[in-house]
Write a protein that holds these residues in place. Sequence first.
Motif, PDB file in Angstrom:
ATOM      1  N   GLN A   1       0.865  -1.177   0.000  1.00  0.00           N
ATOM      2  CA  GLN A   1       0.000   0.000   0.000  1.00  0.00           C
ATOM      3  C   GLN A   1       0.904   1.231   0.000  1.00  0.00           C
ATOM      4  N   PHE A   2       0.486   2.247  -0.736  1.00  0.00           N
ATOM      5  CA  PHE A   2       1.186   3.532  -0.744  1.00  0.00           C
ATOM      6  C   PHE A   2       0.676   4.320   0.458  1.00  0.00           C
ATOM      7  N   ILE A   3       1.589   4.906   1.249  1.00  0.00           N
ATOM      8  CA  ILE A   3       1.181   5.705   2.399  1.00  0.00           C
ATOM      9  C   ILE A   3       1.941   7.028   2.420  1.00  0.00           C
ATOM     10  N   TYR A   4       1.373   7.986   3.135  1.00  0.00           N
ATOM     11  CA  TYR A   4       2.049   9.271   3.347  1.00  0.00           C
ATOM     12  C   TYR A   4       1.570   9.860   4.661  1.00  0.00           C
ATOM     13  N   SER A   5       2.315  10.836   5.151  1.00  0.00           N
ATOM     14  CA  SER A   5       1.926  11.540   6.366  1.00  0.00           C
ATOM     15  C   SER A   5       1.194  12.815   5.979  1.00  0.00           C
ATOM     16  N   LYS A   6      -0.040  12.966   6.465  1.00  0.00           N
ATOM     17  CA  LYS A   6      -0.812  14.172   6.170  1.00  0.00           C
ATOM     18  C   LYS A   6      -0.088  15.420   6.645  1.00  0.00           C
ATOM     19  N   LEU A   7       0.544  15.332   7.816  1.00  0.00           N
ATOM     20  CA  LEU A   7       1.219  16.492   8.403  1.00  0.00           C
ATOM     21  C   LEU A   7       2.582  16.778   7.785  1.00  0.00           C
ATOM     22  N   ASP A   8       3.226  15.771   7.233  1.00  0.00           N
ATOM     23  CA  ASP A   8       4.575  15.950   6.694  1.00  0.00           C
ATOM     24  C   ASP A   8       4.642  15.777   5.186  1.00  0.00           C
ATOM     25  N   PHE A   9       3.559  16.085   4.517  1.00  0.00           N
ATOM     26  CA  PHE A   9       3.516  16.002   3.060  1.00  0.00           C
ATOM     27  C   PHE A   9       4.630  16.860   2.460  1.00  0.00           C
ATOM     28  N   LEU A  10       4.781  18.071   2.956  1.00  0.00           N
ATOM     29  CA  LEU A  10       5.814  18.983   2.434  1.00  0.00           C
ATOM     30  C   LEU A  10       7.229  18.566   2.831  1.00  0.00           C
TER      31      LEU A  10
ATOM     32  N   ILE B   1      -2.682  17.416   4.268  1.00  0.00           N
ATOM     33  CA  ILE B   1      -3.220  17.033   2.966  1.00  0.00           C
ATOM     34  C   ILE B   1      -4.109  15.816   3.222  1.00  0.00           C
ATOM     35  N   HIS B   2      -5.395  16.010   3.147  1.00  0.00           N
ATOM     36  CA  HIS B   2      -6.348  14.927   3.401  1.00  0.00           C
ATOM     37  C   HIS B   2      -6.400  13.970   2.217  1.00  0.00           C
ATOM     38  N   ALA B   3      -6.846  12.759   2.475  1.00  0.00           N
ATOM     39  CA  ALA B   3      -6.855  11.703   1.462  1.00  0.00           C
ATOM     40  C   ALA B   3      -7.673  12.096   0.230  1.00  0.00           C
ATOM     41  N   ASP B   4      -8.835  12.705   0.426  1.00  0.00           N
ATOM     42  CA  ASP B   4      -9.648  13.091  -0.736  1.00  0.00           C
ATOM     43  C   ASP B   4      -8.949  14.160  -1.575  1.00  0.00           C
ATOM     44  N   THR B   5      -8.229  15.069  -0.911  1.00  0.00           N
ATOM     45  CA  THR B   5      -7.444  16.077  -1.622  1.00  0.00           C
ATOM     46  C   THR B   5      -6.322  15.398  -2.400  1.00  0.00           C
TER      47      THR B   5
END
Length: 167
Positions: A46-55, A114-118
């Motif tokens: 699964q691809f994952i990311y941190s909403k808070l650390d997107f940048l 960055i929320h998942a829907d965004t």
Amino acid sequence: MVESREIGHKGDAAKKMTVKLWGKGVYEKKVVGSSNTQYFTRHANQFIYSKLDFLNCAFGVVPDLLENYETTADVPAFDCYGINPYFMYYTAIQPSFYVKNGMIADGSRKAKRIHADTFLNMPILVPRVEEQLNIVEYFAHLDHLITLHQCKCKSCKKYYKCTRKLK
């Protein structure tokens, strides 16, 4: 891609993992959490990311070793259909992707997310699956070569320090 929302354990019982900054991968997280926090089960590839650390380029792909580990909703995971998760990873770690798309984050100055829907609405050029596999293979090989050279440099530095002390 589809967001995975498989309910897991509460924070005091979950086997946790985290995604490191600057595309450094996904790792086990050994901390005891709160029994008030809901965790979600994640699966290999699964691809994952941190909403808070997107940048801060906090992207990764769940490795086989961390199958059934869990994250909070602030680290969403995606099942990849028609897109190779590693292709998504190599796309996401490009500054042209995360800096440009990170500017649309919601929230206060210190807690932009960055929320998942965004995320799912971000434009991504996706070639045929065969081409994605070729691109992934190329970048994985390049990453491996860079790692080998970094290890070689560290060995040389250690050797040089040892020989300097002998003189």
